[in-house]
Design an enzyme around this catalytic site. Structure first.
Site, PDB file in Angstrom:
ATOM      1  N   LEU A  32       0.813  -1.212   0.000  1.00  0.00           N
ATOM      2  CA  LEU A  32       0.000   0.000   0.000  1.00  0.00           C
ATOM      3  C   LEU A  32       0.849   1.266   0.000  1.00  0.00           C
ATOM      4  O   LEU A  32       0.446   2.285  -0.541  1.00  0.00           O
ATOM      5  CB  LEU A  32      -0.935   0.000   1.210  1.00  0.00           C
ATOM      6  CG  LEU A  32      -1.930  -1.158   1.291  1.00  0.00           C
ATOM      7  CD1 LEU A  32      -2.716  -1.093   2.598  1.00  0.00           C
ATOM      8  CD2 LEU A  32      -2.872  -1.146   0.090  1.00  0.00           C
ATOM      9  N   GLY A  33       2.021   1.194   0.599  1.00  0.00           N
ATOM     10  CA  GLY A  33       2.883   2.371   0.646  1.00  0.00           C
ATOM     11  C   GLY A  33       4.156   2.071   1.403  1.00  0.00           C
ATOM     12  O   GLY A  33       4.258   1.076   2.125  1.00  0.00           O
TER      13      GLY A  33
ATOM     14  N   GLY B  37       8.570   2.957   7.454  1.00  0.00           N
ATOM     15  CA  GLY B  37       8.276   1.549   7.294  1.00  0.00           C
ATOM     16  C   GLY B  37       7.460   1.268   6.048  1.00  0.00           C
ATOM     17  O   GLY B  37       7.232   2.154   5.218  1.00  0.00           O
ATOM     18  N   VAL B  38       7.016   0.022   5.944  1.00  0.00           N
ATOM     19  CA  VAL B  38       6.243  -0.423   4.794  1.00  0.00           C
ATOM     20  C   VAL B  38       4.847  -0.812   5.257  1.00  0.00           C
ATOM     21  O   VAL B  38       4.686  -1.469   6.293  1.00  0.00           O
ATOM     22  CB  VAL B  38       6.914  -1.631   4.110  1.00  0.00           C
ATOM     23  CG1 VAL B  38       6.084  -2.120   2.929  1.00  0.00           C
ATOM     24  CG2 VAL B  38       8.329  -1.262   3.655  1.00  0.00           C
TER      25      VAL B  38
ATOM     26  N   LYS C 212       1.498  -2.491   9.105  1.00  0.00           N
ATOM     27  CA  LYS C 212       2.632  -1.564   9.031  1.00  0.00           C
ATOM     28  C   LYS C 212       3.820  -2.220   9.723  1.00  0.00           C
ATOM     29  O   LYS C 212       3.735  -2.601  10.895  1.00  0.00           O
ATOM     30  CB  LYS C 212       2.302  -0.229   9.701  1.00  0.00           C
ATOM     31  CG  LYS C 212       3.412   0.799   9.563  1.00  0.00           C
ATOM     32  CD  LYS C 212       2.950   2.174  10.019  1.00  0.00           C
ATOM     33  CE  LYS C 212       3.989   3.234   9.713  1.00  0.00           C
ATOM     34  NZ  LYS C 212       3.528   4.597  10.073  1.00  0.00           N
TER      35      LYS C 212
ATOM     36  N   ASP D  39       0.501  14.122  14.520  1.00  0.00           N
ATOM     37  CA  ASP D  39       1.034  13.845  13.173  1.00  0.00           C
ATOM     38  C   ASP D  39      -0.095  13.917  12.136  1.00  0.00           C
ATOM     39  O   ASP D  39      -0.235  13.041  11.287  1.00  0.00           O
ATOM     40  CB  ASP D  39       1.696  12.463  13.146  1.00  0.00           C
ATOM     41  CG  ASP D  39       2.649  12.292  11.961  1.00  0.00           C
ATOM     42  OD1 ASP D  39       3.024  13.320  11.352  1.00  0.00           O
ATOM     43  OD2 ASP D  39       3.004  11.151  11.649  1.00  0.00           O
TER      44      ASP D  39
END
Length: 389
Positions: free
Chosen positions: A82-83, A88-89, A105, A198
């Site tokens: 997804l990103g 992180g991934v 995540k 955030d």
């Protein structure tokens, strides 16, 4: 912005990228509770001002979570990425024993095992964050030096991904998104005494049910400290008081959201302000104007994208603290939207808009706000996939 000839003059106010600026004291309500008793959960949900449909969806999620086995990597089958970024991934995964689709995540940390265990303990607060405006939390676990956080999968994706696909977002869509974001921030403040810390487009998620949910809020101080060096981009959404290292509270999130609103309305991060020529190009575009740039990530780095202007990180932070905040041009946006954003982007936090003020503002209460049905159609068209989550 005035011309700064060297690195010293670019940072003449001695701005510092701090790991965790000092917080205003807030009541300690961040004790994780046992949410396995569905009767107790229903009682808590009854106290929330949410619709019957939202309550039913929350109860269904919690019912499935109660039945979920202990999470482990061996039970998670990757479906797609997804990103990815410095932090992180994020992947779309299926829990093979239950067929539940999740977003995982994975955060790689070079820290002592004791720190990882503390992070996992701190993340337990997420089990008690039950709101239609907060992404659901399935659980977290350690795999080698990685923290794995499994969250509710939102099939519309994050707003930065949508911008990357569709370009700027119309203000009547942003009005509906804004009310969801504000309700999420209010829940975190009132029910959990949490400041998000955030707020940015990549941390606002949507799905094809029309849900708008916040993710990645700062519940783990150890995780924030451990990842401090990865958050250069996040600094570009911070309020002036945070960048200066002074005390801050919920209105720092209001600043971050105001800046995010302008970015989403432009389809491009708004600092430094675009020229009139750039503005015309942004407003006339029917898709992403700068598709090679990464929306909402690593803003402020000396990136080589196709945008007309970029600033080095300390130039950008200096600009946020010492130059006038960005504003929306009246030529392209309504007076109501402009006022809403201006109230968010007041330099002095004492004069910045409150959640209560913004939630009753005409921008989010007007009948011009996109309907739920049309919002769902918009997500279906521009979201990351068209599956039902």
């Amino acid at each position: 912005m005035s011309n700064r000839g060297n690195n010293q003059s670019r940072n003449k106010f001695n701005l510092k990228i701090q790991a965790v600026p000092q917080l205003d004291p807030i009541p300690d309500k961040q004790t994780a509770t046992d949410e396995t008793d569905m009767a107790a959960v229903r009682e808590k949900l009854a106290d929330l001002q949410i619709s019957p449909t939202e309550r039913e969806q929350l109860e269904d999620f919690l019912k499935h979570k109660k039945e979920l086995p202990v999470l482990s990597s061996s039970d998670l089958e990757q479906m797609s990425v997804l990103g990815s970024g410095n932090s992180g991934v994020v992947t779309k995964v299926k829990h093979t024993r239950t067929n539940i689709v999740m977003a995982r995540k994975m955060i790689h940390l070079e820290v002592k095992p004791a720190i990882i265990l503390q992070i996992l303990r701190e993340l337990k607060i997420l089990h008690s964050c039950n709101s239609p405006y907060i992404v659901g939390f399935w659980g977290a676990f350690q795999a080698e030096n990685e923290i794995n956080i499994c969250m509710e999968y939102m099939n519309g994706g994050s707003l930065d991904l949508i911008m990357r696909k569709s370009g700027r977002i119309h203000e009547n869509v942003l009005a509906r998104i804004s009310l969801g974001v504000l309700k999420g921030l209010k829940y975190l403040r009132d029910e959990k005494a949490i400041i998000h810390r955030d707020v940015k487009p990549s941390n606002i998620l949507v799905n094809t049910k029309g849900d708008i949910k916040l993710c990645d809020f700062g519940v783990s101080g150890q995780l924030i400290n451990s990842m401090a060096n990865s958050f250069v981009g996040t600094r570009s959404y911070m309020s002036p008081e945070r960048l200066q290292g002074t005390k801050y509270n919920i209105v720092s999130d209001i600043w971050s959201y105001g800046l995010s609103l302008i970015e989403m309305a432009y389809g491009k991060y708004p600092i430094p302000p675009p020229s009139e020529e750039d503005m015309e190009e942004l407003m006339s575009a029917t898709g992403p104007v700068y598709p090679s740039s990464r929306a909402s990530t690593n803003r402020g780095d000396s990136v080589d994208d196709n945008s007309p202007k970029t600033l080095a990180i300390f130039e950008l932070l200096d600009y946020i603290v010492n130059e006038p905040p960005p504003t929306l041009p009246a030529k392209y946006f309504t007076e109501t939207f402009i006022e809403f954003v201006n109230k968010c982007l007041v330099k002095d936090p004492k004069d910045r808009a409150t959640l209560t003020f913004l939630m009753s503002h005409q921008f989010v209460t007007s009948d011009k706000v996109i309907s739920l049905e049309d919002f769902i159609s918009w997500i279906t068209k521009h979201g990351i996939d068209n599956e039902t989550n």
